[in-house]
Design a protein around this motif. Sequence first.
Motif, PDB file in Angstrom:
ATOM      1  N   SER A 156       0.916  -1.266   0.204  1.00 23.46           N
ATOM      2  CA  SER A 156      -0.104  -0.026  -0.165  1.00 23.46           C
ATOM      3  C   SER A 156       0.958   1.304  -0.095  1.00 23.46           C
ATOM      4  O   SER A 156       0.465   2.401  -0.532  1.00 23.46           O
ATOM      5  CB  SER A 156      -0.864  -0.107   1.118  1.00 23.46           C
ATOM      6  OG  SER A 156      -1.947  -1.216   1.249  1.00 23.46           O
ATOM      7  N   LEU A 157       2.059   1.111   0.728  1.00 23.60           N
ATOM      8  CA  LEU A 157       2.898   2.379   0.917  1.00 23.60           C
ATOM      9  C   LEU A 157       3.933   2.148  -0.112  1.00 23.60           C
ATOM     10  O   LEU A 157       5.062   3.153   0.085  1.00 23.60           O
ATOM     11  CB  LEU A 157       3.297   2.414   2.430  1.00 23.60           C
ATOM     12  CG  LEU A 157       2.248   2.571   3.397  1.00 23.60           C
ATOM     13  CD1 LEU A 157       2.972   2.417   4.744  1.00 23.60           C
ATOM     14  CD2 LEU A 157       1.309   3.606   2.920  1.00 23.60           C
ATOM     15  N   PHE A 201     -15.123  -1.624  -3.297  1.00 21.41           N
ATOM     16  CA  PHE A 201     -14.784  -3.002  -3.598  1.00 21.41           C
ATOM     17  C   PHE A 201     -15.642  -4.014  -2.696  1.00 21.41           C
ATOM     18  O   PHE A 201     -16.130  -3.765  -1.993  1.00 21.41           O
ATOM     19  CB  PHE A 201     -13.212  -3.178  -3.410  1.00 21.41           C
ATOM     20  CG  PHE A 201     -12.649  -2.925  -1.909  1.00 21.41           C
ATOM     21  CD1 PHE A 201     -12.625  -4.208  -1.119  1.00 21.41           C
ATOM     22  CD2 PHE A 201     -12.482  -1.622  -1.341  1.00 21.41           C
ATOM     23  CE1 PHE A 201     -12.226  -3.835   0.185  1.00 21.41           C
ATOM     24  CE2 PHE A 201     -12.051  -1.519  -0.095  1.00 21.41           C
ATOM     25  CZ  PHE A 201     -12.035  -2.798   0.582  1.00 21.41           C
ATOM     26  N   ASP A 202     -15.309  -5.421  -3.449  1.00 18.94           N
ATOM     27  CA  ASP A 202     -15.864  -6.450  -2.578  1.00 18.94           C
ATOM     28  C   ASP A 202     -14.814  -7.629  -2.688  1.00 18.94           C
ATOM     29  O   ASP A 202     -13.864  -7.561  -3.411  1.00 18.94           O
ATOM     30  CB  ASP A 202     -17.254  -6.916  -3.250  1.00 18.94           C
ATOM     31  CG  ASP A 202     -17.033  -7.539  -4.564  1.00 18.94           C
ATOM     32  OD1 ASP A 202     -16.955  -8.828  -4.672  1.00 18.94           O
ATOM     33  OD2 ASP A 202     -17.174  -6.892  -5.682  1.00 18.94           O
ATOM     34  N   VAL A 248     -18.244  -9.620   1.132  1.00 15.77           N
ATOM     35  CA  VAL A 248     -18.425  -8.506   1.697  1.00 15.77           C
ATOM     36  C   VAL A 248     -18.432  -7.204   0.601  1.00 15.77           C
ATOM     37  O   VAL A 248     -17.305  -7.424   0.083  1.00 15.77           O
ATOM     38  CB  VAL A 248     -17.728  -8.182   3.113  1.00 15.77           C
ATOM     39  CG1 VAL A 248     -18.227  -6.798   3.754  1.00 15.77           C
ATOM     40  CG2 VAL A 248     -17.929  -9.581   3.796  1.00 15.77           C
ATOM     41  N   ARG A 249     -19.151  -6.425   0.683  1.00 16.67           N
ATOM     42  CA  ARG A 249     -19.021  -5.027  -0.231  1.00 16.67           C
ATOM     43  C   ARG A 249     -18.731  -3.866   0.783  1.00 16.67           C
ATOM     44  O   ARG A 249     -19.437  -3.723   1.780  1.00 16.67           O
ATOM     45  CB  ARG A 249     -20.296  -4.747  -0.893  1.00 16.67           C
ATOM     46  CG  ARG A 249     -20.146  -3.781  -1.870  1.00 16.67           C
ATOM     47  CD  ARG A 249     -21.235  -3.482  -2.991  1.00 16.67           C
ATOM     48  NE  ARG A 249     -22.380  -2.939  -2.368  1.00 16.67           N
ATOM     49  CZ  ARG A 249     -23.459  -3.444  -2.000  1.00 16.67           C
ATOM     50  NH1 ARG A 249     -23.734  -4.715  -1.674  1.00 16.67           N
ATOM     51  NH2 ARG A 249     -24.604  -2.553  -1.174  1.00 16.67           N
ATOM     52  N   PHE A 250     -17.707  -3.197   0.438  1.00 19.53           N
ATOM     53  CA  PHE A 250     -17.222  -2.150   0.970  1.00 19.53           C
ATOM     54  C   PHE A 250     -17.566  -0.874   0.053  1.00 19.53           C
ATOM     55  O   PHE A 250     -16.771  -0.462  -0.818  1.00 19.53           O
ATOM     56  CB  PHE A 250     -15.583  -2.409   1.326  1.00 19.53           C
ATOM     57  CG  PHE A 250     -15.292  -3.526   2.171  1.00 19.53           C
ATOM     58  CD1 PHE A 250     -15.569  -3.245   3.529  1.00 19.53           C
ATOM     59  CD2 PHE A 250     -14.994  -4.629   1.686  1.00 19.53           C
ATOM     60  CE1 PHE A 250     -15.244  -4.346   4.348  1.00 19.53           C
ATOM     61  CE2 PHE A 250     -14.748  -5.591   2.430  1.00 19.53           C
ATOM     62  CZ  PHE A 250     -14.772  -5.837   3.583  1.00 19.53           C
ATOM     63  N   GLU A 251     -18.303   0.157   0.731  1.00 19.94           N
ATOM     64  CA  GLU A 251     -18.863   1.502   0.024  1.00 19.94           C
ATOM     65  C   GLU A 251     -18.332   2.524   0.807  1.00 19.94           C
ATOM     66  O   GLU A 251     -18.715   2.874   1.734  1.00 19.94           O
ATOM     67  CB  GLU A 251     -20.202   1.197  -0.027  1.00 19.94           C
ATOM     68  CG  GLU A 251     -20.723   0.044  -0.948  1.00 19.94           C
ATOM     69  CD  GLU A 251     -22.241   0.361  -1.308  1.00 19.94           C
ATOM     70  OE1 GLU A 251     -23.071   1.225  -0.723  1.00 19.94           O
ATOM     71  OE2 GLU A 251     -22.678  -0.510  -2.080  1.00 19.94           O
ATOM     72  N   PRO A 252     -17.531   3.387   0.008  1.00 21.69           N
ATOM     73  CA  PRO A 252     -17.338   4.662   0.688  1.00 21.69           C
ATOM     74  C   PRO A 252     -18.640   5.558   0.917  1.00 21.69           C
ATOM     75  O   PRO A 252     -19.439   5.226   0.196  1.00 21.69           O
ATOM     76  CB  PRO A 252     -16.268   5.371  -0.549  1.00 21.69           C
ATOM     77  CG  PRO A 252     -15.768   4.226  -1.357  1.00 21.69           C
ATOM     78  CD  PRO A 252     -16.798   3.199  -1.322  1.00 21.69           C
ATOM     79  N   GLU A 257      -8.056  -0.871  -4.731  1.00 25.30           N
ATOM     80  CA  GLU A 257      -8.805   0.039  -4.218  1.00 25.30           C
ATOM     81  C   GLU A 257      -8.201   0.088  -2.421  1.00 25.30           C
ATOM     82  O   GLU A 257      -8.428   1.076  -2.054  1.00 25.30           O
ATOM     83  CB  GLU A 257     -10.135  -0.306  -4.105  1.00 25.30           C
ATOM     84  CG  GLU A 257     -10.793  -0.041  -5.571  1.00 25.30           C
ATOM     85  CD  GLU A 257     -10.620  -1.192  -6.406  1.00 25.30           C
ATOM     86  OE1 GLU A 257     -11.300  -1.081  -7.624  1.00 25.30           O
ATOM     87  OE2 GLU A 257      -9.815  -2.382  -6.065  1.00 25.30           O
ATOM     88  N   MET A 258      -8.127  -1.114  -2.052  1.00 25.62           N
ATOM     89  CA  MET A 258      -7.769  -1.285  -0.590  1.00 25.62           C
ATOM     90  C   MET A 258      -6.366  -0.639  -0.482  1.00 25.62           C
ATOM     91  O   MET A 258      -6.132   0.077   0.567  1.00 25.62           O
ATOM     92  CB  MET A 258      -7.533  -2.654  -0.410  1.00 25.62           C
ATOM     93  CG  MET A 258      -7.125  -2.998   1.093  1.00 25.62           C
ATOM     94  SD  MET A 258      -8.582  -2.613   2.315  1.00 25.62           S
ATOM     95  CE  MET A 258      -8.103  -2.926   3.991  1.00 25.62           C
ATOM     96  N   LYS A 259      -5.480  -0.810  -1.370  1.00 27.15           N
ATOM     97  CA  LYS A 259      -4.231  -0.235  -1.185  1.00 27.15           C
ATOM     98  C   LYS A 259      -4.078   1.263  -1.057  1.00 27.15           C
ATOM     99  O   LYS A 259      -3.500   2.020  -0.397  1.00 27.15           O
ATOM    100  CB  LYS A 259      -3.308  -0.824  -2.266  1.00 27.15           C
ATOM    101  CG  LYS A 259      -2.893  -2.140  -1.933  1.00 27.15           C
ATOM    102  CD  LYS A 259      -1.788  -2.510  -2.933  1.00 27.15           C
ATOM    103  CE  LYS A 259      -2.115  -2.655  -4.497  1.00 27.15           C
ATOM    104  NZ  LYS A 259      -0.870  -3.153  -5.276  1.00 27.15           N
TER     105      LYS A 259
END
Length: 223
Positions: A25-26, A150-151, A126-130, A208-210
């Motif tokens: 990620s970094l 993302f999911d 699992v869906r992750f929504e901003p 998206e996670m990164k």
Amino acid sequence: MHRLLAVIGDYYHPHAVIEEGLEESLSSWLASGNVSLTYVTVDRLAQALLDKPDAVILFKDDKINPADENPAHWLDPETEQAMLQYVYDGGGWFSWHSGLASYPEDGAYVSMTKGYFKYHPEQKRVRFEPVASGSADSSEHLAINPAWEFDSLEEHYFVYCDEANTNVFMRTYSEDGESIGGWSHGYGKGRVCCLTPGHNLHTLILSEMKQLVESIVRWCARA
């Protein structure tokens, strides 16, 4: 030069997996030479905080041996006070996934994070929504890109979150229901951000996670 301190790895989350996800990620920031990342064990955390790093990443359950009948906890009063004082004086704190788990619900650490892990069902999609930020003040709240939805096959963390006193920037959905996936707020002169996804490596290395994790760490570190 920004300085980051990371406390990662526990019974259910191998240090190497979290390290790989965090450093991916970094990666561009680390390659720039403008930031350093140091890992520290819990017994040395209080001392390390005296050096006032720009941000701390905590991805670690409070239980040392959760499979035992009477698990031991690592967070002692002295370390907890050092953590709170560090943030109150202006530090940045990122409580990530198991960094929200097993800490005393009525304790000082949870009073700082304004939320904690309650339970999760068996892993599934699992869906992750901003969520659009309710505040335009980026010094107080983290605002994330609405495209970072993302999911993933994940642990769906169901959490308690003191929504009235923080800023929710992500919500989570699965066939088991809906919960909160991310929130941020100020604490004294410092910043606190909490995020629930990240149990599996395949989630940690999603694009998206990164981007989300880098954004959170930069916000915490005021970078």
